[in-house]
Design a protein around this motif. Sequence first.
Motif, mmCIF file in Angstrom:
data_model
loop_
_atom_site.group_PDB
_atom_site.id
_atom_site.type_symbol
_atom_site.label_atom_id
_atom_site.label_comp_id
_atom_site.label_asym_id
_atom_site.label_seq_id
_atom_site.Cartn_x
_atom_site.Cartn_y
_atom_site.Cartn_z
ATOM 1 N N LYS A 104 -50.623 -24.989 -7.604
ATOM 2 C CA LYS A 104 -52.060 -24.775 -6.995
ATOM 3 C C LYS A 104 -53.079 -25.141 -7.789
ATOM 4 O O LYS A 104 -53.166 -24.848 -8.895
ATOM 5 C CB LYS A 104 -52.315 -23.163 -6.696
ATOM 6 C CG LYS A 104 -51.502 -22.921 -5.540
ATOM 7 C CD LYS A 104 -51.787 -21.413 -5.049
ATOM 8 C CE LYS A 104 -50.869 -20.821 -3.779
ATOM 9 N NZ LYS A 104 -51.082 -21.638 -2.554
ATOM 10 N N VAL A 105 -54.092 -26.085 -7.279
ATOM 11 C CA VAL A 105 -55.229 -26.485 -8.157
ATOM 12 C C VAL A 105 -56.528 -26.075 -7.795
ATOM 13 O O VAL A 105 -56.656 -26.073 -6.255
ATOM 14 C CB VAL A 105 -55.023 -28.114 -8.135
ATOM 15 C CG1 VAL A 105 -56.481 -28.614 -8.992
ATOM 16 C CG2 VAL A 105 -53.817 -28.440 -8.979
ATOM 17 N N PRO A 106 -57.546 -25.805 -8.616
ATOM 18 C CA PRO A 106 -58.839 -25.117 -8.164
ATOM 19 C C PRO A 106 -59.601 -26.555 -7.389
ATOM 20 O O PRO A 106 -59.523 -27.688 -8.039
ATOM 21 C CB PRO A 106 -59.411 -24.545 -9.136
ATOM 22 C CG PRO A 106 -58.746 -25.326 -10.513
ATOM 23 C CD PRO A 106 -57.443 -25.618 -9.973
ATOM 24 N N PHE A 107 -60.513 -26.017 -6.469
ATOM 25 C CA PHE A 107 -61.417 -26.721 -6.174
ATOM 26 C C PHE A 107 -62.871 -26.421 -6.856
ATOM 27 O O PHE A 107 -63.182 -25.485 -7.122
ATOM 28 C CB PHE A 107 -61.953 -26.518 -4.597
ATOM 29 C CG PHE A 107 -60.851 -27.112 -3.708
ATOM 30 C CD1 PHE A 107 -60.207 -28.279 -3.804
ATOM 31 C CD2 PHE A 107 -60.640 -26.150 -2.614
ATOM 32 C CE1 PHE A 107 -59.130 -28.715 -2.872
ATOM 33 C CE2 PHE A 107 -59.625 -26.678 -1.598
ATOM 34 C CZ PHE A 107 -58.882 -27.690 -1.893
ATOM 35 N N HIS A 108 -63.349 -27.942 -7.202
ATOM 36 C CA HIS A 108 -64.913 -27.817 -7.842
ATOM 37 C C HIS A 108 -65.774 -28.236 -6.855
ATOM 38 O O HIS A 108 -65.829 -29.656 -6.703
ATOM 39 C CB HIS A 108 -64.821 -28.750 -9.285
ATOM 40 C CG HIS A 108 -64.118 -27.944 -10.432
ATOM 41 N ND1 HIS A 108 -64.534 -28.197 -11.771
ATOM 42 C CD2 HIS A 108 -63.383 -26.777 -10.243
ATOM 43 C CE1 HIS A 108 -63.804 -27.365 -12.444
ATOM 44 N NE2 HIS A 108 -63.438 -26.598 -11.552
ATOM 45 N N PHE A 109 -66.615 -27.645 -6.356
ATOM 46 C CA PHE A 109 -67.677 -27.949 -5.308
ATOM 47 C C PHE A 109 -68.959 -28.558 -6.073
ATOM 48 O O PHE A 109 -69.568 -27.846 -6.711
ATOM 49 C CB PHE A 109 -67.925 -26.772 -4.228
ATOM 50 C CG PHE A 109 -66.925 -26.327 -3.530
ATOM 51 C CD1 PHE A 109 -66.430 -26.777 -2.217
ATOM 52 C CD2 PHE A 109 -66.020 -25.258 -4.184
ATOM 53 C CE1 PHE A 109 -65.489 -26.371 -1.774
ATOM 54 C CE2 PHE A 109 -64.914 -24.958 -3.227
ATOM 55 C CZ PHE A 109 -64.615 -25.316 -2.159
ATOM 56 N N VAL A 110 -69.381 -29.667 -5.603
ATOM 57 C CA VAL A 110 -70.555 -30.268 -5.966
ATOM 58 C C VAL A 110 -71.646 -30.518 -5.112
ATOM 59 O O VAL A 110 -71.239 -30.854 -3.998
ATOM 60 C CB VAL A 110 -70.182 -31.572 -7.088
ATOM 61 C CG1 VAL A 110 -69.145 -31.252 -8.147
ATOM 62 C CG2 VAL A 110 -69.490 -32.579 -6.212
#
Length: 206
Positions: A104-110
């Motif tokens: 499981k890898v986190p999302f980085h929202f930009v």
Amino acid sequence: MSIEIKAVKRDVKGTGASRRLRRAGNVPGVVYGGDKPAVSIEFDHKELFLQFRHEAFHASILSLVLDGKAESVLLRDYQLHPVRNTIQHIDFQRVSASEKIHVKVPFHFVNEDAAPGVKLGGGSISHIQTEADISCLAKDLPEFIEIDLSKLETGHSVHLSEVKLPKGVEFVQLAHGDDAAIATILKPRGGDDSAEAETPEAPAAE
């Protein structure tokens, strides 16, 4: 980013032994997987927690040094104390350079503020998913996946299929035919800002 953690073998096992370890400032754990047997290990809590609090620790290949030998592992499970927030137990899995892993890898929202649905439409962004299960070789594992919202309109969503992934990486959900939404821009409640300001929010109808 390379993260190294040091452990020693844990000879004494059982609930009582684990409690004594924690009182002494250590963390019981286990490393398993690959072609080797599972090994009970322990860590210095202060040293481990310094690494544990970083996001990358939870979605990176870690270097576990045990008896002077390093091996590549992934964090697989842990338990935290409900009050003190200390690590009570931790599990690691050995990884092979030639076998794909699921992580499981986190999302980085930009670019959230630049999204037309926010900037022009006055909508609000809803993060439907904050992480996703991916499949890849250990060498291709990203620390996070960037989600660019700069073109998102009001009422529209970003789906897994629209995300550009690093080479060798795939979404497990998408591979199984589930093109789930990641984020969406919700329309402003009501049609007029001034009216909305004076009208209490009503529960949504089912």
